[in-house]
Write a protein that holds these residues in place. Structure first.
Motif, PDB file in Angstrom:
ATOM      1  N   LEU A   1       0.855  -1.172   0.000  1.00 19.75           N
ATOM      2  CA  LEU A   1       0.000   0.000   0.000  1.00 19.75           C
ATOM      3  C   LEU A   1       0.900   1.234   0.000  1.00 19.75           C
ATOM      4  O   LEU A   1       1.727   1.404   0.886  1.00 19.75           O
ATOM      5  CB  LEU A   1      -0.860  -0.036   1.263  1.00 19.75           C
ATOM      6  N   LEU A   2       0.752   2.036  -1.015  1.00 18.31           N
ATOM      7  CA  LEU A   2       1.596   3.232  -1.132  1.00 18.31           C
ATOM      8  C   LEU A   2       0.789   4.448  -0.711  1.00 18.31           C
ATOM      9  O   LEU A   2      -0.219   4.772  -1.326  1.00 18.31           O
ATOM     10  CB  LEU A   2       2.066   3.388  -2.587  1.00 18.31           C
ATOM     11  N   PRO A   3       1.209   5.144   0.340  1.00 15.98           N
ATOM     12  CA  PRO A   3       0.465   6.350   0.737  1.00 15.98           C
ATOM     13  C   PRO A   3       0.713   7.465  -0.279  1.00 15.98           C
ATOM     14  O   PRO A   3       1.530   7.312  -1.179  1.00 15.98           O
ATOM     15  CB  PRO A   3       1.073   6.689   2.099  1.00 15.98           C
ATOM     16  N   VAL A   4       0.026   8.565  -0.113  1.00 18.71           N
ATOM     17  CA  VAL A   4       0.218   9.672  -1.048  1.00 18.71           C
ATOM     18  C   VAL A   4       1.670  10.137  -0.964  1.00 18.71           C
ATOM     19  O   VAL A   4       2.186  10.416   0.116  1.00 18.71           O
ATOM     20  CB  VAL A   4      -0.723  10.845  -0.697  1.00 18.71           C
ATOM     21  N   VAL A   5       2.325  10.169  -2.103  1.00 21.80           N
ATOM     22  CA  VAL A   5       3.725  10.589  -2.139  1.00 21.80           C
ATOM     23  C   VAL A   5       3.776  11.953  -2.788  1.00 21.80           C
ATOM     24  O   VAL A   5       3.187  12.153  -3.843  1.00 21.80           O
ATOM     25  CB  VAL A   5       4.565   9.588  -2.972  1.00 21.80           C
ATOM     26  N   LYS A   6       4.462  12.870  -2.145  1.00 26.30           N
ATOM     27  CA  LYS A   6       4.598  14.198  -2.759  1.00 26.30           C
ATOM     28  C   LYS A   6       5.453  14.064  -4.014  1.00 26.30           C
ATOM     29  O   LYS A   6       6.298  13.179  -4.116  1.00 26.30           O
ATOM     30  CB  LYS A   6       5.257  15.159  -1.775  1.00 26.30           C
ATOM     31  N   SER A   7       5.241  14.981  -4.965  1.00 26.89           N
ATOM     32  CA  SER A   7       5.893  14.821  -6.269  1.00 26.89           C
ATOM     33  C   SER A   7       7.413  14.834  -6.155  1.00 26.89           C
ATOM     34  O   SER A   7       8.108  14.258  -6.972  1.00 26.89           O
ATOM     35  CB  SER A   7       5.419  15.908  -7.224  1.00 26.89           C
ATOM     36  N   HIS A   8       7.978  15.480  -5.115  1.00 28.51           N
ATOM     37  CA  HIS A   8       9.435  15.544  -5.023  1.00 28.51           C
ATOM     38  C   HIS A   8      10.021  14.428  -4.164  1.00 28.51           C
ATOM     39  O   HIS A   8      11.218  14.395  -3.926  1.00 28.51           O
ATOM     40  CB  HIS A   8       9.862  16.901  -4.464  1.00 28.51           C
ATOM     41  N   GLN A   9       9.148  13.519  -3.686  1.00 28.22           N
ATOM     42  CA  GLN A   9       9.650  12.451  -2.824  1.00 28.22           C
ATOM     43  C   GLN A   9       9.896  11.156  -3.597  1.00 28.22           C
ATOM     44  O   GLN A   9       9.157  10.827  -4.510  1.00 28.22           O
ATOM     45  CB  GLN A   9       8.630  12.160  -1.708  1.00 28.22           C
ATOM     46  N   ASP A  10      10.924  10.436  -3.174  1.00 22.55           N
ATOM     47  CA  ASP A  10      11.168   9.097  -3.715  1.00 22.55           C
ATOM     48  C   ASP A  10      10.478   8.087  -2.805  1.00 22.55           C
ATOM     49  O   ASP A  10      10.397   8.292  -1.600  1.00 22.55           O
ATOM     50  CB  ASP A  10      12.665   8.781  -3.698  1.00 22.55           C
ATOM     51  N   ALA A  11      10.003   6.987  -3.379  1.00 18.30           N
ATOM     52  CA  ALA A  11       9.463   5.899  -2.560  1.00 18.30           C
ATOM     53  C   ALA A  11      10.124   4.606  -2.999  1.00 18.30           C
ATOM     54  O   ALA A  11      10.394   4.410  -4.185  1.00 18.30           O
ATOM     55  CB  ALA A  11       7.952   5.815  -2.727  1.00 18.30           C
ATOM     56  N   PHE A  12      10.407   3.738  -2.019  1.00 23.47           N
ATOM     57  CA  PHE A  12      11.104   2.490  -2.320  1.00 23.47           C
ATOM     58  C   PHE A  12      10.269   1.291  -1.905  1.00 23.47           C
ATOM     59  O   PHE A  12       9.513   1.359  -0.945  1.00 23.47           O
ATOM     60  CB  PHE A  12      12.455   2.452  -1.600  1.00 23.47           C
ATOM     61  N   CYS A  13      10.430   0.202  -2.663  1.00 23.82           N
ATOM     62  CA  CYS A  13       9.704  -1.026  -2.360  1.00 23.82           C
ATOM     63  C   CYS A  13      10.106  -1.541  -0.972  1.00 23.82           C
ATOM     64  O   CYS A  13      11.285  -1.575  -0.645  1.00 23.82           O
ATOM     65  CB  CYS A  13      10.032  -2.071  -3.420  1.00 23.82           C
ATOM     66  N   PRO A  14       9.117  -1.939  -0.146  1.00 20.22           N
ATOM     67  CA  PRO A  14       9.456  -2.400   1.197  1.00 20.22           C
ATOM     68  C   PRO A  14      10.240  -3.713   1.213  1.00 20.22           C
ATOM     69  O   PRO A  14      10.916  -4.005   2.179  1.00 20.22           O
ATOM     70  CB  PRO A  14       8.095  -2.573   1.874  1.00 20.22           C
ATOM     71  N   ARG A  15      10.143  -4.510   0.147  1.00 22.03           N
ATOM     72  CA  ARG A  15      10.845  -5.791   0.175  1.00 22.03           C
ATOM     73  C   ARG A  15      12.219  -5.737  -0.496  1.00 22.03           C
ATOM     74  O   ARG A  15      13.201  -6.176   0.062  1.00 22.03           O
ATOM     75  CB  ARG A  15       9.997  -6.886  -0.498  1.00 22.03           C
ATOM     76  N   CYS A  16      12.288  -5.165  -1.730  1.00 22.87           N
ATOM     77  CA  CYS A  16      13.571  -5.227  -2.446  1.00 22.87           C
ATOM     78  C   CYS A  16      14.243  -3.855  -2.565  1.00 22.87           C
ATOM     79  O   CYS A  16      15.319  -3.743  -3.138  1.00 22.87           O
ATOM     80  CB  CYS A  16      13.371  -5.844  -3.826  1.00 22.87           C
ATOM     81  N   HIS A  17      13.607  -2.822  -2.033  1.00 21.28           N
ATOM     82  CA  HIS A  17      14.159  -1.458  -2.048  1.00 21.28           C
ATOM     83  C   HIS A  17      14.352  -0.886  -3.454  1.00 21.28           C
ATOM     84  O   HIS A  17      15.164   0.017  -3.645  1.00 21.28           O
ATOM     85  CB  HIS A  17      15.460  -1.374  -1.247  1.00 21.28           C
ATOM     86  N   ALA A  18      13.637  -1.430  -4.434  1.00 20.64           N
ATOM     87  CA  ALA A  18      13.658  -0.815  -5.770  1.00 20.64           C
ATOM     88  C   ALA A  18      12.885   0.500  -5.668  1.00 20.64           C
ATOM     89  O   ALA A  18      11.940   0.615  -4.899  1.00 20.64           O
ATOM     90  CB  ALA A  18      12.995  -1.734  -6.775  1.00 20.64           C
ATOM     91  N   LYS A  19      13.286   1.481  -6.472  1.00 24.53           N
ATOM     92  CA  LYS A  19      12.579   2.767  -6.443  1.00 24.53           C
ATOM     93  C   LYS A  19      11.232   2.613  -7.143  1.00 24.53           C
ATOM     94  O   LYS A  19      11.183   2.246  -8.308  1.00 24.53           O
ATOM     95  CB  LYS A  19      13.431   3.829  -7.134  1.00 24.53           C
ATOM     96  N   VAL A  20      10.144   2.846  -6.427  1.00 24.49           N
ATOM     97  CA  VAL A  20       8.828   2.708  -7.053  1.00 24.49           C
ATOM     98  C   VAL A  20       8.197   4.064  -7.367  1.00 24.49           C
ATOM     99  O   VAL A  20       7.215   4.145  -8.092  1.00 24.49           O
ATOM    100  CB  VAL A  20       7.848   1.872  -6.183  1.00 24.49           C
TER     101      VAL A  20
END
Ligand code: ZN
Ligand code: ZN
Length: 427
Positions: free
Chosen positions: A39-58
């Motif tokens: 579940l991905l919460p709202v991400v601000k446009s300037h923020q990076d988010a990473f996969c919780p399992r493999c840490h790939a940039k999502v």
């Protein structure tokens, strides 16, 4: 489970608890690299988010508007004729003055009977940047005129790693150090234009956020409810349930559980690249005529003779031409075997290795660029001439095949093999 966010400019990591406290507006997403549904919460446009399992940039926090991308494309377009047509280097050799430009180097390769090798150099250094600029122009214009932008968006994502201006720039450095043994060198006007073009292309590629472009041109309703049928599209990275025809609703590419024939295609490219790597390393890659005497060099002997005058540059060429291609083949071989054997150990290492070879693979083209430029620089017929040997074509083909092999390998298969004893290879 937590998600890691990072501010792109400060780089400070922020950790947000994602699952457990369901935030409004959060959406379900699958990771394109390991297939975890989270579940991905709202991400601000300037923020990076990473996969919780493999840490790939999502989610990529770097993003430029179409106006800014368009401005970059126009500047690049204006620089191109100077960067490619004007001399990169001036050389004084045996009393005569020689100028070498990128296009002259490619022309020399064609004249010496190797149009395929010339095409490889031309694609990475000229065609791919031109396509990049044309694609940005198409998106900008097509958006106004309401044209179908999907094919261009799909192509742009694949094009990124083939824009090899940065590698060519390093190639100019290596070529000039090699040639400075024989002659006096000076930078030409083309070199400044080329350096500027390279810098702009790197900035554009970093800020060309495909995810945001898809979202801007083809906004979709994100998945708000948990559903095991949710699949991630590898072409546009959108998570959704396939439409009636089994396609991704955003980019219209067929949605598969796993990339079809991934292992088979990867094996084919890998074995073919091995066949090319042998002649690439055994046959001469460059031939130098000094006063009519012919002196042949293989990749390795060329590096050894370079090492006698300049060790750091020889090390760079060694890494790009020998270490990277062989490491890549070895890593891919290990990964494929581990998928077949449903290997469970060392998954983290294997994932890191795959990311590493994906990132570094394109740098192997360095030697071809160096050869192309040196050919147009050192060309005094009988007195002193530098030409390409038959290994150059095999080497280029091997490098391109390994890049394709990595592209075709579906990394989710590694996780499947790790998780269960009966991993499914294809859909
Ligand atoms: Zn993942
Ligand atoms: Zn898609």
């Amino acid at each position: 489970m937590t998600l890691k966010f990072r501010h792109p400019s400060s780089g400070n990591p922020l950790t947000i608890h994602a699952i457990g406290e369901v935030l409004p507006q959060s959406r379900y997403q699958r990771c394109p690299e390991c297939d975890t549904l989270f579940l991905l919460p709202v991400v601000k446009s300037h923020q990076d988010a990473f996969c919780p399992r493999c840490h790939a940039k999502v989610h990529n926090g770097r993003d430029w508007s179409m106006t800014r991308l368009g401005a970059m494309a126009i500047t690049m377009l204006l620089l191109m004729p100077f960067a490619w047509g004007e001399p990169l280097l001036h050389l004084w050799l045996l009393g005569s003055h020689i100028e070498a430009s990128l296009l002259q180097g490619v022309r020399q390769m064609v004249l010496q009977g190797s149009p395929l090798t010339a095409a490889m150099v031309l694609f990475g250094s000229v065609a791919a940047p031109v396509i990049l600029v044309a694609a940005i122009a198409y998106l900008w214009l097509g958006n106004i005129l309401g044209m179908n932008l999907r094919p261009v968006l799909l192509m742009l994502d694949k094009l990124k790693e083939w824009v090899m201006l940065d590698i060519y720039l390093v190639g100019i450095g290596v070529a000039s150090i090699k040639v400075s043994e024989y002659a006096f060198l000076q930078p030409g006007i083309g070199l400044y234009a080329f350096a500027a073009l390279t810098l702009l292309s790197i900035l554009t590629l970093i800020h060309l956020n495909m995810e945001e472009l898809w979202e801007r041109f083809y906004p979709q309703k994100p998945a708000r409810h948990h559903n095991q049928q949710l699949r991630v599209c590898l072409s546009c990275h959108f998570t959704s349930v396939a439409d009636k025809r089994g396609r991704c609703p955003r980019c219209h590419v067929p949605l598969h559980h796993r990339r079809p024939m991934s292992v088979q295609k990867c094996w084919a490219a890998l074995i073919a690249s091995l066949f090319f790597l042998l002649p690439a390393n055994l046959l001469p890659i460059s031939i130098i005529y000094v006063n009519g005497a012919r002196q042949e060099d293989t990749i390795l002997s060329g590096i050894l003779s370079l090492a006698s005058s300049n060790v750091p540059v020889a090390a760079v060429v060694f890494v790009a031409s020998i270490l990277v291609p062989f490491t890549k083949v070895l890593v891919l071989f290990t990964l494929l075997i581990s998928i077949h054997l449903k290997c469970e150990q060392g998954l983290k290492t294997r994932i890191l290795l795959l990311r590493f070879v994906t990132w570094i693979g394109r740098w192997s083209m360095l030697d071809l660029f160096v050869i192309s430029l040196t050919m147009s620089l050192v060309n005094r017929d009988q007195l002193l001439a530098f030409t390409m040997g038959p290994a150059a074509f095999y080497f280029g083909a091997a490098v391109i095949l390994t890049i394709l092999a990595v592209e075709w390998l579906d990394s989710r298969l590694l996780w499947d093999a790790h998780e269960s004893g009966n991993a499914r290879f294809t859909d």
